[in-house]
Design an enzyme around this catalytic site. Structure first.
Site, PDB file in Angstrom:
ATOM      1  N   ASP A 365     -49.005  27.135  15.709  1.00 25.68           N
ATOM      2  CA  ASP A 365     -49.255  28.465  15.161  1.00 25.68           C
ATOM      3  C   ASP A 365     -49.995  28.315  13.832  1.00 25.68           C
ATOM      4  OD1 ASP A 365     -46.915  27.328  13.977  1.00 25.68           O
ATOM      5  OD2 ASP A 365     -46.404  29.263  13.120  1.00 25.68           O
ATOM      6  N   HIS A 695     -48.155  22.299  22.717  1.00 22.35           N
ATOM      7  CA  HIS A 695     -48.344  23.714  22.404  1.00 22.35           C
ATOM      8  C   HIS A 695     -49.177  23.877  21.134  1.00 22.35           C
ATOM      9  CE1 HIS A 695     -47.319  27.969  22.306  1.00 22.35           C
ATOM     10  NE2 HIS A 695     -47.103  27.827  21.010  1.00 22.35           N
ATOM     11  N   ASP A 746     -44.514  18.628  29.533  1.00 22.60           N
ATOM     12  CA  ASP A 746     -45.815  18.535  28.850  1.00 22.60           C
ATOM     13  C   ASP A 746     -46.738  19.643  29.341  1.00 22.60           C
ATOM     14  OD1 ASP A 746     -47.882  17.650  27.265  1.00 22.60           O
ATOM     15  OD2 ASP A 746     -48.561  16.131  28.691  1.00 22.60           O
ATOM     16  N   GLU A 755     -44.176  21.368  21.141  1.00 22.11           N
ATOM     17  CA  GLU A 755     -45.084  21.750  20.061  1.00 22.11           C
ATOM     18  C   GLU A 755     -45.396  20.521  19.208  1.00 22.11           C
ATOM     19  OE1 GLU A 755     -44.163  25.523  18.299  1.00 22.11           O
ATOM     20  OE2 GLU A 755     -45.995  25.508  17.100  1.00 22.11           O
TER      21      GLU A 755
END
Ligand code: 9MR
Length: 782
Positions: A365, A695, A746, A755
Site C-alpha cells: 500500500d 501483494h 503466493d 505482503e
C-alpha cells in the site's frame, strides 16, 4: 495436507449499490420451522454449520460461535452495514443455486438483516429478506431461495448484514448456511516439488546441514547426498521426528553436516524423492546483502525511480503533488466528522496543510507510517552500526555499494537510504504552535483503499494526516537519536537536527504519554484506507527511545529512564520484538553500542541467554526455524518473526564470537529458503521456487504484465495462522482449515500472508549482512 478450496470472507468496504438491471430472478420462501431446501449440485459454503468455529467466515464488529451457530454482537447505534457475517463463494453464469439458512436474534429486534449474494458493487445475484422485513426473534427461522446467476464471479460475497441502524444492542445468529449448485469447487493444493526440504540456496561448508523429509515412515530412512554429476558423495539415515505441530505432517530429519566439500548443485534423496539442488559454499549471502536493500529504493515515495539504477523498476515519482495524486506536498489533517475520527475518544484536527513528501511506502500500500518506518529504519541503522562496533567490515557498507542515486556522494550508501526515511520522519513531527507540538503524526495515507494494480503516481485518493500518537513520537525519538550518532561523521548539521528532534519528541511524549493509536473498527470506519499500527502499551517505546538517547548523549536522565524501565530486566527478548513491541531494539543496542551503562554486562548476558533459548528452539523444531509461538498461532508476517529472532542470535555472535550462534543464524535461514512445509523460498529470486507474486500495487506483474514482480531479495510476510479470518479473500478462498505453516499462498491478492513490508525486509537485510560478513571471515570460508 489440510488444504481445500473454500469460499471466503472479505469486509464490505462501502455501502452496497443495488443493481438497476441484470438481476437474476430470486424466489424467496420464509418458513417456520427450519426446513432447508435440499438442492442438487455441490455445496459452495464452507463450514455453514459452524462445526469448525468461524473458519471460512468473516464477521464484524465481533463474532463468536454460540450454541453451534455463527453469531454477531451488534452494539446499539450500529449503522447500516456495520454488522455482518459473510464469506465468498463462486458464481457461475446460467447456473441455478439453492440457498438456505436459519437465522435468529436475541432478544427480538426491529433491526433488519439483509441477506445478499453479491459479485461486486453492481452485481447482486440474489437479494431477499430486506423487503419482507422478516422479524428476527429468538426462534430460529428458515430462509430459502433459489436464483440463477446471470454472470460469472469467482468471489461473490454471501453476506448477512444489518440493514438499518439499531436502537438497542442485540445478537443475531445464523446456522446451516448452504448454497448448492454450480460447479464443483476447485481444490487448492500447494505446488510441492519434493518431500525432501532443503535450503534451496545452500549451506556453509563448515555449518550445520540439515534437511527435513515429509514421510509417514516410522523407521529411519536412508538418505543419499549426490554431487552435480550424480555421484553419491555421502550417505546416512534419517531421524524420525513424528508429526510436526506447525505443519501437521510427519517428518524425519537428515543431518549431513559432516560433509564439508564446497560445490554447486548437490541434491539429497530419500527413497524416490529428491530435493531441489543446492550449493555448499561460502559465498551464499553477499548477493542477498545487497539485494535485500533494493526494495527500499524501489519503495521510495517522492522521487522518480531511475530504471538505470533499478532495471525494470523505473517509474514516475509518487506523491509529489502532481495530479491525480492528492498529496504529499500539502496534506491536510483528517477532517472533523470523518468516519476515521470516530475511532478517537475526542476529535482532533490541525490547521493548514503539511509537506510530508519522501520516505518509503510501507508495503504493497502507499501508506507511510511513523511507527513501522521507525523500527525499519532503525534495523537498517543497526546493521550499519555493526561497522562501528567492529562486527562488520566497513568496506562492505561503503559509498558505492548500492545502486541508488546518492552513490558516490562520499556517504555510505546504506546511510543514504536511511536518510530518505529519516528526512520524512522529521517532516512528520508536529510543528510548534499546533496541538501536540513536538509529537509525530501517526501516519499519512490514502483516505480510502485503492485497488490493484496502481502505480504510486496514479493514486487518486486524497491523502490525510492522522492524529499524532505517543508510539509514533517515540519511534521518531529513537530513530533520530540513533541517526544522530551515525551521521555525525558525515553531516554534523543533519546530526544536530536529528538530535534536536529526538530530544524534543521524547519530551513531547513525556508530556503526552498516553495518546494511543486505536485498533481498526470496521463498524466505525468501514474503509480505513491504511493499516492501523495500533498500540495500547507504549512502555517499550519509551524504553527504546530512552536507550537510543542515552547511547547518543550519555545524559543521566535518559540513563535513569533506561534503568527504571521494567523492560530493562524482563526476560522477554527470546520472545522476539516487532513493530508493536520494540523493547528488544533498545536491549540489543545497549548490549552492542559502547557506553558506561551500569550493569551493561548483564544486558549482554541477557542477549546470549535469549539466543541460547532460540537455538534450543531451532534444535527442537524439525524444520529448524527459531520460532515457536507460545499460543501456537503463527503471526501475520511470521517470516519477520523468524528474521528478528535470527538478529538476536547474530547479535549474540557479535558479542561473544561463539560459533554456535553464527551457525544458528545460517541454519535458521534454511527455513526461509526452502526447508519448510511448503518447499519454497520466501525471498524473491532466491531458490528454485521463490515467492514473486507478493501483494503490491506496483510490483503487480501477475495483474499487469507490464509491471515487474518485487525486486530480488524481497521477503514475503509468510504463514499466518489466522489468515482466513482477517478478511483476506484469497486466504479465505484457499486456506480454510490450514495448519500454521500451510497458511500461506503466493498470490497477489493475499494481503495477510503475502505482503512485502519495510519492517520485514529490514531484518532480512540485517541477517544477510551478518551472514555475508561471516562467510568472509568465519570458519565457513572455502
Ligand atoms: O504487519 C502488520 C501486522 O502485524 C498486523 O497484524 C496487520 C493488521 O493490522 O497489519 C500489518 O501491517 C500492514 C499495515 O497495517 C498496512 N501496510 C501493510 C502492512 C503489512 O501487511
Amino acid at each position: 495436507m489440510a488444504q481445500r478450496r473454500v469460499p471466503t470472507a472479505a469486509p464490505v468496504r462501502r455501502p452496497l449499490v443495488l443493481a438497476a438491471a441484470g438481476l437474476a430472478a430470486a424466489a424467496l420462501t420464509v418458513a417456520l420451522p427450519a426446513t432447508p431446501a435440499g438442492a442438487a449440485g455441490p455445496e459452495q459454503v464452507v463450514n455453514g454449520t459452524f462445526d469448525d468455529g468461524l473458519t471460512g467466515w468473516n464477521a464484524y464488529p465481533t463474532a463468536a460461535v454460540v450454541d453451534g451457530r455463527g453469531c454477531v454482537d451488534v452494539p446499539a447505534g450500529t449503522g447500516a452495514y456495520g454488522a455482518a457475517i459473510e464469506q465468498k463463494i463462486p458464481m457461475v453464469e446460467g447456473e441455478t443455486y439453492a440457498f438456505s439458512a436459519t437465522i435468529l436474534s436475541e432478544p427480538a429486534t426491529a433491526a433488519n438483516i439483509r441477506i445478499v449474494i453479491q459479485g461486486g458493487p453492481d452485481i447482486n445475484y440474489a437479494e431477499f429478506l430486506t423487503a419482507r422485513k422478516v422479524p428476527l426473534t429468538p426462534e430460529p427461522r428458515a430462509v430459502t431461495a433459489t436464483f440463477t446467476a446471470d454472470r460469472d464471479y469467482a468471489q461473490a460475497n454471501l453476506t448477512f448484514q444489518q440493514d438499518i441502524t439499531n436502537d438497542a444492542a442485540y445478537r443475531f445468529c445464523v446456522d446451516d448456511v448452504s448454497v448448492t449448485g454450480g460447479a464443483e469447487p476447485e481444490v487448492y493444493r500447494p505446488d510441492i516439488h519434493s518431500a525432501v526440504r532443503v535450503n534451496q540456496v545452500g549451506y556453509l561448508p563448515d555449518g550445520t546441514k540439515e534437511a527435513t523429509i515429509v514421510t509417514d515412515a516410522t523407521e529411519p530412512q536412508r538418505w543419499l547426498l549426490r554431487n552435480a554429476d550424480g555421484t553419491v558423495v555421502r550417505r546416512g539415515t534419517t531421524r524420525p521426528e513424528g508429526v510436526e505441530d506447525s505443519a501437521g505432517v510427519a517428518v524425519h530429519v537428515a543431518d549431513f553436516s559432516a560433509y564439508r566439500t564446497p560445490g554447486r548443485g548437490y541434491t539429497l534423496s530419500v527413497g524416490d524423492q529428491t530435493s531441489f539442488p543446492f550449493d555448499i559454499a561460502s559465498d551464499l549471502y553477499a548477493g542477498l546483502r545487497t539485494d535485500s536493500k533494493t526494495f527500499y529504493y524501489t519503495n521510495r515515495s517522492g522521487i522518480a525511480i531511475d530504471d538505470a539504477l533499478a532495471p525494470g523498476y523505473g517509474r514516475r515519482a509518487g506523491h509529489v503533488g502532481v495530479a491525480p495524486n492528492r498529496g504529499d506536498t500539502a496534506v491536510p489533517c483528517l477532517p472533523l466528522g470523518d468516519d476515521k475520527q470516530r475511532l478517537y475518544a475526542t476529535p482532533w484536527t490541525c490547521s493548514g496543510t503539511h509537506d510530508v513528501t519522501g520516505g518509503w511506502y510501507d508495503a504493497g500500500d502507499m501508506g507511510k507510517y511513523v511507527v513501522n518506518g521507525g523500527i525499519s529504519v532503525a534495523q537498517l541503522m543497526q546493521e550499519f552500526e555493526r561497522t562501528r562496533t567492529g562486527a562488520a567490515d566497513p568496506a562492505a557498507y561503503a559509498d558505492g555499494t548500492l545502486s541508488i542515486p546518492e552513490a558516490g556522494n562520499g556517504v555510505p550508501d546504506l546511510l543514504d537510504e536511511v536518510r530518505w526515511e529519516l528526512d520524512w520522519m522529521l517532516r512528520m513531527q508536529v510543528p510548534a504552535g499546533e496541538q501536540y507540538a513536538g509529537m509525530a503524526y501517526h501516519k499519512v495515507a490514502d483516505a480510502d483503499w485503492t485497488g490493484l494494480p496502481l502505480l504510486p503516481a496514479d493514486d487518486p485518493q486524497p491523502r490525510v494526516l492522522h492524529r499524532p500518537s505517543t508510539a509514533a513520537t517515540l519511534n521518531l525519538a529513537a530513530a533520530a537519536a540513533q541517526g544522530a550518532r551515525l551521521f555525525r561523521p558525515y553531516d554534523a548539521a543533519f546530526a544536530d537536527r536529528l538530535l534536536a528532534a529526538a530530544r524534543s519528541s521524547y519530551a513531547a511524549a513525556e508530556r503526552t504519554p498516553d495518546l494511543l493509536e486505536p485498533a481498526a473498527d470496521p463498524a466505525l470506519d468501514p474503509n480505513p484506507g491504511s493499516g492501523p499500527y495500533e498500540d495500547d502499551d507504549v512502555s517499550d517505546e519509551f524504553y527504546w527511545a530512552a536507550a537510543e538517547l542515552y547511547l547518543t548523549t550519555g545524559d543521566a536522565r535518559y540513563r535513569t529512564a533506561v534503568l527504571a524501565s521494567p523492560h530493562h530486566t524482563s526476560r522477554d527478548l527470546a520472545d522476539g520484538f516487532w513493530w508493536q513491541d520494540v523493547a528488544g531494539m533498545g536491549r540489543l543496542d545497549l548490549a552492542t553500542v559502547d557506553s558506561r551503562l551500569p550493569g551493561r554486562k548483564a544486558v549482554q548476558r541477557s542477549v546470549l541467554r535469549a539466543a541460547d533459548s532460540l537455538l534450543r528452539t531451532e534444535r527442537d523444531e524439525p524444520f529448524g526455524q527459531p520460532y515457536d509461538p507460545a499460543d501456537g498461532d503463527w503471526v501475520w508476517g511470521s517470516n519477520s518473526a523468524v528474521l528478528n529472532n535470527l538478529q538476536v542470535v547474530g547479535t549474540a555472535y557479535d558479542l561473544s564470537g561463539k560459533r554456535r550462534y553464527a551457525d544458528g543464524v545460517a541454519s535458521g535461514m534454511d527455513y526461509l529458503l526452502g526447508r519448510n512445509a511448503l518447499d519454497r523460498s520466501y525471498v524473491t529470486g532466491y531458490g528454485d521456487v521463490s515467492s514473486h507474486q507478493q501483494h503490491s500495487r506496483w510490483y503487480a506483474h501477475s495483474l499487469d504484465p507490464r509491471l515487474p514482480s518485487p525486486p530480488d531479495g524481497t521477503v514475503a510476510g509468510g504463514p499466518n495462522s489466522t489468515a482466513t479470518s482477517t478478511g483476506d479473500p484469497v486466504a479465505a478462498a484457499n486456506l480454510a482449515g490450514c495448519v500454521d505453516q500451510f497458511c500461506y499462498i503466493d498470490e497477489i491478492g493475499s494481503w495477510s500472508t503475502n505482503e512485502i513490508t519495510v519492517n520485514w525486509n529490514a531484518p532480512l537485510s540485517w541477517v544477510s549482512g551478518f551472514l555475508a560478513g561471516y562467510e568472509g571471515t568465519g570458519p565457513g570460508r572455502s
